[in-house]
Design an enzyme around this catalytic site. Structure first.
Site, short mmCIF file in Angstrom:
data_model
loop_
_atom_site.label_atom_id
_atom_site.label_comp_id
_atom_site.label_asym_id
_atom_site.label_seq_id
_atom_site.Cartn_x
_atom_site.Cartn_y
_atom_site.Cartn_z
CE LYS A 13 51.08 80.52 34.94
NZ LYS A 13 51.98 81.67 34.65
NE ARG A 88 46.70 84.95 37.93
CZ ARG A 88 46.91 84.39 36.73
NH1 ARG A 88 46.24 83.33 36.37
NH2 ARG A 88 47.78 84.91 35.93
NE ARG A 122 52.54 85.62 26.25
CZ ARG A 122 52.04 85.26 27.44
NH1 ARG A 122 52.06 83.99 27.82
NH2 ARG A 122 51.52 86.17 28.24
NE ARG A 155 48.20 87.28 27.42
CZ ARG A 155 48.40 86.41 28.42
NH1 ARG A 155 48.59 85.13 28.14
NH2 ARG A 155 48.39 86.79 29.67
NE ARG A 166 50.20 89.44 32.97
CZ ARG A 166 50.72 88.95 31.85
NH1 ARG A 166 51.14 89.75 30.90
NH2 ARG A 166 50.81 87.65 31.68
P1 AP5 Z 1 53.99 80.98 28.34
O1 AP5 Z 1 54.05 79.50 28.37
O2 AP5 Z 1 52.99 81.62 27.43
O3 AP5 Z 1 53.90 81.57 29.82
P2 AP5 Z 1 52.76 81.47 30.91
O4 AP5 Z 1 53.42 81.11 32.20
O5 AP5 Z 1 51.63 80.63 30.44
O6 AP5 Z 1 52.36 83.01 30.96
P3 AP5 Z 1 50.96 83.76 30.99
O7 AP5 Z 1 51.27 85.22 30.70
O8 AP5 Z 1 49.95 83.15 30.08
O9 AP5 Z 1 50.56 83.59 32.44
P4 AP5 Z 1 49.73 84.50 33.31
O10 AP5 Z 1 49.63 83.67 34.51
O11 AP5 Z 1 50.19 85.87 33.53
O12 AP5 Z 1 48.44 84.79 32.41
P5 AP5 Z 1 47.01 84.13 32.33
O13 AP5 Z 1 46.70 83.96 30.91
O14 AP5 Z 1 46.89 82.96 33.26
O15 AP5 Z 1 55.47 81.50 27.93
C1 AP5 Z 1 55.75 82.89 27.82
C2 AP5 Z 1 56.67 83.14 26.60
O16 AP5 Z 1 57.95 82.53 26.83
C3 AP5 Z 1 56.15 82.50 25.29
O17 AP5 Z 1 56.45 83.38 24.25
C4 AP5 Z 1 56.94 81.18 25.16
O18 AP5 Z 1 57.15 80.85 23.80
C5 AP5 Z 1 58.26 81.52 25.85
N1 AP5 Z 1 58.82 80.40 26.62
C6 AP5 Z 1 58.16 79.50 27.41
N2 AP5 Z 1 59.02 78.66 28.01
C7 AP5 Z 1 60.27 79.05 27.60
C8 AP5 Z 1 61.59 78.59 27.89
N3 AP5 Z 1 61.80 77.55 28.73
N4 AP5 Z 1 62.64 79.22 27.32
C9 AP5 Z 1 62.43 80.27 26.46
N5 AP5 Z 1 61.20 80.76 26.15
C10 AP5 Z 1 60.14 80.17 26.71
O19 AP5 Z 1 46.10 85.28 32.99
C11 AP5 Z 1 45.88 86.52 32.33
C12 AP5 Z 1 44.98 87.40 33.19
O20 AP5 Z 1 43.71 86.77 33.39
C13 AP5 Z 1 45.50 87.70 34.61
O21 AP5 Z 1 46.42 88.77 34.63
C14 AP5 Z 1 44.17 88.03 35.33
O22 AP5 Z 1 43.74 89.34 35.01
C15 AP5 Z 1 43.19 87.05 34.71
N6 AP5 Z 1 43.10 85.78 35.47
C16 AP5 Z 1 43.42 84.53 35.01
N7 AP5 Z 1 43.22 83.60 35.95
C17 AP5 Z 1 42.76 84.25 37.05
C18 AP5 Z 1 42.41 83.83 38.37
N8 AP5 Z 1 42.47 82.55 38.74
N9 AP5 Z 1 42.00 84.78 39.24
C19 AP5 Z 1 41.92 86.07 38.89
N10 AP5 Z 1 42.24 86.55 37.66
C20 AP5 Z 1 42.67 85.64 36.73
#
Ligand code: AP5
Length: 220
Positions: A13, A88, A122, A155, A166
């Site tokens: 994402k 979410r 990552r 992270r 997660r």
């Molecule tokens: P990346 O693009 O970083 O993945 P992502 O989908 O953004 O993953 P996140 O871990 O950031 O998502 P998340 O939803 O768990 O975390 P968030 O920060 O929102 O790609 C991942 C890796 O793969 C990278 O190394 C990249 O280089 C590689 N890659 C990407 N595409 C690729 C491809 N096509 N091929 C190969 N490699 C590839 O949330 C974190 C925490 O915050 C949550 O757990 C929760 O505690 C809290 N939180 C956030 N929002 C809320 C909410 N709305 N409500 C409640 N709690 C919340």
């Protein structure tokens, strides 16, 4: 464009959000980045959510909804935005409906095994949120940010046990949003295969968004 990105943790994402935001000149609003920045600054919000985020649980809906409501009031969101990480839960989706009208949902699909590989590999630059992968998107110099040369980190929630937690949270609390948006009237739901390499995923999303733009032009 008023868009939402859905998908497992690590589905890509954040990676794709950077391309979409640049192409459509809309702000990329990542709730994960906002929370991590608050934690780094040890603000009141940061103190409240630090352990929740580190454990891979969800921050309470009321905190997240207020945060997004305030963010969407800012001027840069007037002509659209890309939400990454919100909503979410069904409660968050329902609150979002009361705040604004979403036009499109991009759902990036990936298997659980691929998620583990993506997230354990990552590395991030904490100050900017820039993301790398040891195999798929390595930095030019090992363990250093390409732009600043500062060290990259893993992270705290990217260790395997927390990733599994997660994924479990996603299955229970977030996956109902798929059906919710598939059946929502006046919202275009776009399913994208996230298992392909980054440029191919980018291309598929660009094609889906071009179709959405054309559909909007016809309505306008
Ligand atoms: P990346 O693009 O970083 O993945 P992502 O989908 O953004 O993953 P996140 O871990 O950031 O998502 P998340 O939803 O768990 O975390 P968030 O920060 O929102 O790609 C991942 C890796 O793969 C990278 O190394 C990249 O280089 C590689 N890659 C990407 N595409 C690729 C491809 N096509 N091929 C190969 N490699 C590839 O949330 C974190 C925490 O915050 C949550 O757990 C929760 O505690 C809290 N939180 C956030 N929002 C809320 C909410 N709305 N409500 C409640 N709690 C919340």
């Amino acid at each position: 464009m008023r868009l939402v990105l859905l998908g497992f943790p690590g589905a890509g994402k954040g990676t794709q959000a950077k391309f979409i935001a640049a192409e459509y000149h809309i702000p990329h609003i990542s709730t994960g980045d906002i929370l991590r920045s608050a934690i780094q600054k040890t603000s009141e919000l940061g103190k409240k959510v630090k352990n929740i985020v580190a454990d891979g649980r969800l921050v309470p809906d009321d905190i997240m909804t207020t945060l997004i409501e305030d963010r969407l009031k800012q001027n840069d969101c007037q002509h659209g935005f890309l939400l990454d990480g919100f909503p979410r839960t069904l409660q968050q989706a329902s609150a979002l409906e009361g705040i604004t009208k979403i036009e499109g949902v991009i759902d990036i699909e990936l298997s659980e095994e691929a998620v583990i590989e993506r997230l354990t590999g990552r590395r991030i630059h904490p100050a900017s949120g820039r993301t790398y992968h040891l195999l798929y998107q390595p930095p030019r110099v090992q363990d250093k940010d390409d732009v600043t040369g500062e060290p990259l980190i893993q992270r705290p929630d990217d260790f395997e046990a927390t990733i599994r937690q997660r994924l479990n949270v996603y299955q229970i609390q977030t996956s109902p949003l798929k059906a919710y948006y598939q059946h929502a009237p006046a919202i275009c739901y776009m399913k994208i295969n996230g298992a392909e390499p980054i440029p191919q995923v980018k291309e598929k999303i660009a094609q889906a968004l071009t179709k959405l733009s054309h559909a909007r032009e016809k309505i306008d």
